[in-house]
Design a protein around this motif. Structure first.
Motif, PDB file in Angstrom:
ATOM      1  N   ASP A 127      -5.215  -2.957   4.620  1.00 19.66           N
ATOM      2  CA  ASP A 127      -5.351  -1.504   4.543  1.00 19.66           C
ATOM      3  C   ASP A 127      -6.683  -1.238   3.839  1.00 19.66           C
ATOM      4  O   ASP A 127      -6.792  -1.355   2.617  1.00 19.66           O
ATOM      5  CB  ASP A 127      -4.197  -0.886   3.750  1.00 19.66           C
ATOM      6  CG  ASP A 127      -4.320   0.639   3.657  1.00 19.66           C
ATOM      7  OD1 ASP A 127      -5.306   1.200   4.196  1.00 19.66           O
ATOM      8  OD2 ASP A 127      -3.446   1.264   3.035  1.00 19.66           O
ATOM      9  N   LYS A 153       2.609   1.802  -6.488  1.00 14.34           N
ATOM     10  CA  LYS A 153       1.473   2.568  -6.990  1.00 14.34           C
ATOM     11  C   LYS A 153       1.235   2.316  -8.481  1.00 14.34           C
ATOM     12  O   LYS A 153       0.144   2.543  -8.991  1.00 14.34           O
ATOM     13  CB  LYS A 153       1.695   4.063  -6.733  1.00 14.34           C
ATOM     14  CG  LYS A 153       1.645   4.413  -5.245  1.00 14.34           C
ATOM     15  CD  LYS A 153       1.945   5.876  -4.999  1.00 14.34           C
ATOM     16  CE  LYS A 153       1.948   6.189  -3.502  1.00 14.34           C
ATOM     17  NZ  LYS A 153       2.285   7.598  -3.231  1.00 14.34           N
ATOM     18  N   ASN A 206       0.830  -1.209   0.000  1.00  9.61           N
ATOM     19  CA  ASN A 206       0.000   0.000   0.000  1.00  9.61           C
ATOM     20  C   ASN A 206       0.862   1.255   0.000  1.00  9.61           C
ATOM     21  O   ASN A 206       0.388   2.357   0.239  1.00  9.61           O
ATOM     22  CB  ASN A 206      -0.903   0.014   1.233  1.00  9.61           C
ATOM     23  CG  ASN A 206      -0.099   0.074   2.529  1.00  9.61           C
ATOM     24  OD1 ASN A 206       1.101  -0.218   2.532  1.00  9.61           O
ATOM     25  ND2 ASN A 206      -0.740   0.431   3.617  1.00  9.61           N
ATOM     26  N   PHE A 222      -2.886  -2.235  -7.090  1.00  7.25           N
ATOM     27  CA  PHE A 222      -2.682  -1.293  -5.984  1.00  7.25           C
ATOM     28  C   PHE A 222      -3.990  -0.954  -5.266  1.00  7.25           C
ATOM     29  O   PHE A 222      -4.034  -0.860  -4.047  1.00  7.25           O
ATOM     30  CB  PHE A 222      -2.016  -0.014  -6.483  1.00  7.25           C
ATOM     31  CG  PHE A 222      -1.735   0.987  -5.397  1.00  7.25           C
ATOM     32  CD1 PHE A 222      -0.782   0.727  -4.423  1.00  7.25           C
ATOM     33  CD2 PHE A 222      -2.427   2.185  -5.338  1.00  7.25           C
ATOM     34  CE1 PHE A 222      -0.523   1.638  -3.409  1.00  7.25           C
ATOM     35  CE2 PHE A 222      -2.178   3.113  -4.336  1.00  7.25           C
ATOM     36  CZ  PHE A 222      -1.225   2.829  -3.365  1.00  7.25           C
ATOM     37  N   LYS A 223      -5.077  -0.756  -6.030  1.00  6.01           N
ATOM     38  CA  LYS A 223      -6.368  -0.427  -5.418  1.00  6.01           C
ATOM     39  C   LYS A 223      -7.431  -1.436  -5.846  1.00  6.01           C
ATOM     40  O   LYS A 223      -7.420  -1.933  -6.967  1.00  6.01           O
ATOM     41  CB  LYS A 223      -6.813   0.987  -5.808  1.00  6.01           C
ATOM     42  CG  LYS A 223      -6.259   2.078  -4.911  1.00  6.01           C
ATOM     43  CD  LYS A 223      -6.975   3.397  -5.166  1.00  6.01           C
ATOM     44  CE  LYS A 223      -6.509   4.477  -4.184  1.00  6.01           C
ATOM     45  NZ  LYS A 223      -7.236   5.740  -4.376  1.00  6.01           N
ATOM     46  N   THR A 240     -12.935  -0.348   0.246  1.00  6.24           N
ATOM     47  CA  THR A 240     -11.817  -0.004  -0.637  1.00  6.24           C
ATOM     48  C   THR A 240     -10.513  -0.432   0.022  1.00  6.24           C
ATOM     49  O   THR A 240     -10.276  -0.125   1.197  1.00  6.24           O
ATOM     50  CB  THR A 240     -11.779   1.504  -0.920  1.00  6.24           C
ATOM     51  OG1 THR A 240     -13.032   1.904  -1.501  1.00  6.24           O
ATOM     52  CG2 THR A 240     -10.647   1.856  -1.874  1.00  6.24           C
ATOM     53  N   THR A 241      -9.683  -1.148  -0.726  1.00  8.31           N
ATOM     54  CA  THR A 241      -8.402  -1.608  -0.176  1.00  8.31           C
ATOM     55  C   THR A 241      -7.241  -1.042  -0.976  1.00  8.31           C
ATOM     56  O   THR A 241      -7.386  -0.702  -2.154  1.00  8.31           O
ATOM     57  CB  THR A 241      -8.300  -3.147  -0.190  1.00  8.31           C
ATOM     58  OG1 THR A 241      -8.449  -3.616  -1.543  1.00  8.31           O
ATOM     59  CG2 THR A 241      -9.344  -3.778   0.689  1.00  8.31           C
ATOM     60  N   LYS A 242      -6.081  -0.967  -0.313  1.00 12.25           N
ATOM     61  CA  LYS A 242      -4.827  -0.598  -0.975  1.00 12.25           C
ATOM     62  C   LYS A 242      -3.831  -1.743  -0.773  1.00 12.25           C
ATOM     63  O   LYS A 242      -3.634  -2.210   0.353  1.00 12.25           O
ATOM     64  CB  LYS A 242      -4.248   0.682  -0.372  1.00 12.25           C
ATOM     65  CG  LYS A 242      -4.919   1.956  -0.837  1.00 12.25           C
ATOM     66  CD  LYS A 242      -4.176   3.163  -0.281  1.00 12.25           C
ATOM     67  CE  LYS A 242      -4.837   4.464  -0.709  1.00 12.25           C
ATOM     68  NZ  LYS A 242      -4.109   5.633  -0.145  1.00 12.25           N
TER      69      LYS A 242
END
Length: 344
Positions: free
Chosen positions: A278, A212, A186, A217-218, A291-293
């Motif tokens: 996260d 990123k 993350n 990433f997301k 929502t996750t990272k």
């Protein structure tokens, strides 16, 4: 003269026995098999082992439980590492990232081989070929997965990466490390004790900004309120799902409170099947939008981070020493090789 002859015969017989004894002692060992030195940078020069096979070290094999055939395959160490790297990291990644992955794969299995009890592996096996340990695919399976058109060039890259690190492992205080890795961070890796119970001095949280660029990433998942309540055994009493009480050094959820119940981030991730611990969430109608990272537990080497570092010109050694703090890259010495073989 009649007395001398018996003495001559006796002396000849003793002489013959003396000559035969060394030969008899050597014969039982002339058929003993000696295999190639399992590492490249041995303290014993290669020329010496060629001249004297007794200096060669025993080959290391990995007993892998094949989940599809339900059988155990004994695979030479370096061939096993190729199958893991090919299965765990895209062949399109930078060569230095693939080399770093080869080191983690080899270190992981050597540590498993040295362990007293295989973890979650059927009797007779050291590991499975699943994410329970490390994913492993045979050349035939990889050819099917990649297709004949891509198999040759992909295996060529994997073979080059594994060959460049042949016989090398990651060590801390001269011992193989717990070489954990994951897909995407993350933005930070995690201290080991923030996800697992054990604290390792080399598994420290470090910044990993390269992630990123990862397509993983997301992520966002939508869970119905009913499923959310069932999986966590809670009741959502308002539009506020829960309160995040604290975060880890790696900026993942450490603790979250839902009504009067407290969970840690790992618990939420596993029960809801999230990509990362996260996360943020909000209630929308009859659903909870999460929502996750990042993707994975976050401990150790980030694969997308490693590829990002390699893209910037960093070597596999730079990658390893960055994600595994205070470690060294060492050759598998004769003591480790002997200990592994002795456990067979």
């Amino acid at each position: 003269m009649s007395r001398i002859k018996p003495l001559v015969i006796l002396g000849s017989a003793l002489f013959a026995v003396i000559l035969l004894i060394p030969t008899l002692l050597v014969i039982p060992f002339t058929n003993e098999k000696h295999t190639l030195n399992p590492h490249e940078n041995s303290a014993v020069p290669a020329s010496a082992t060629q001249q004297n096979p007794m200096l060669q070290e025993p080959a290391i094999e990995v007993a892998v439980y094949r989940s599809k055939t339900k059988k155990i395959d004994n695979i030479p160490l370096e061939e096993y590492v190729k199958g893991v790297v090919a299965s765990e990291m895209p062949a399109e990644f930078e060569l230095e990232a693939l080399k770093a992955q080869a080191l983690t794969a080899r270190t992981y299995i050597v540590k498993q081989l040295l362990g007293n009890e295989p973890i979650s592996a059927p009797e007779g096996a050291v590991v499975t070929d699943t994410v329970m340990h490390q994913v492993y695919k045979s050349p035939e399976e990889l050819r099917t997965a990649w297709g004949a058109a891509n198999y040759e060039w992909k295996m060529e890259r994997i073979t080059e990466a594994v060959g460049a690190t042949k016989g090398q492992i990651i060590t801390y205080n001269n011992e193989p490390i717990t070489a954990s890795f994951f897909s995407t961070s993350n933005g930070f890796t995690e201290n080991s004790e923030d996800y697992w119970k054990n604290s390792f001095p080399y598994l420290r949280s470090v910044e990993s900004p390269w992630d990123k660029a990862s397509p993983k990433f997301k992520d966002q998942v939508i869970v119905s309120v009913a499923d959310f309540e069932k999986k966590l055994n809670v009741k959502i009493k308002s539009d506020t799902v829960g309160e995040i009480i604290s975060r880890t050094k790696g900026n993942r959820v450490a603790q979250v409170k839902i009504n009067d119940k407290t969970f840690d981030g790992r618990e939420i991730r596993e029960k809801l099947g999230l990509r990362s611990s996260d996360f943020t969430w909000k209630k929308q109608g009859t659903n909870v939008v999460i929502t996750t990272k990042g993707y994975g537990h976050g401990v150790g080497m980030s694969q997308y981070g490693a590829n990002g570092m390699a893209t910037e010109g960093k070597t596999f050694k730079d990658i390893i020493t960055y994600y595994y703090q205070g470690t060294a890259i060492s050759s598998i010495d004769s003591n480790i090789a002997a200990a592994v073989v002795a456990k067979k």
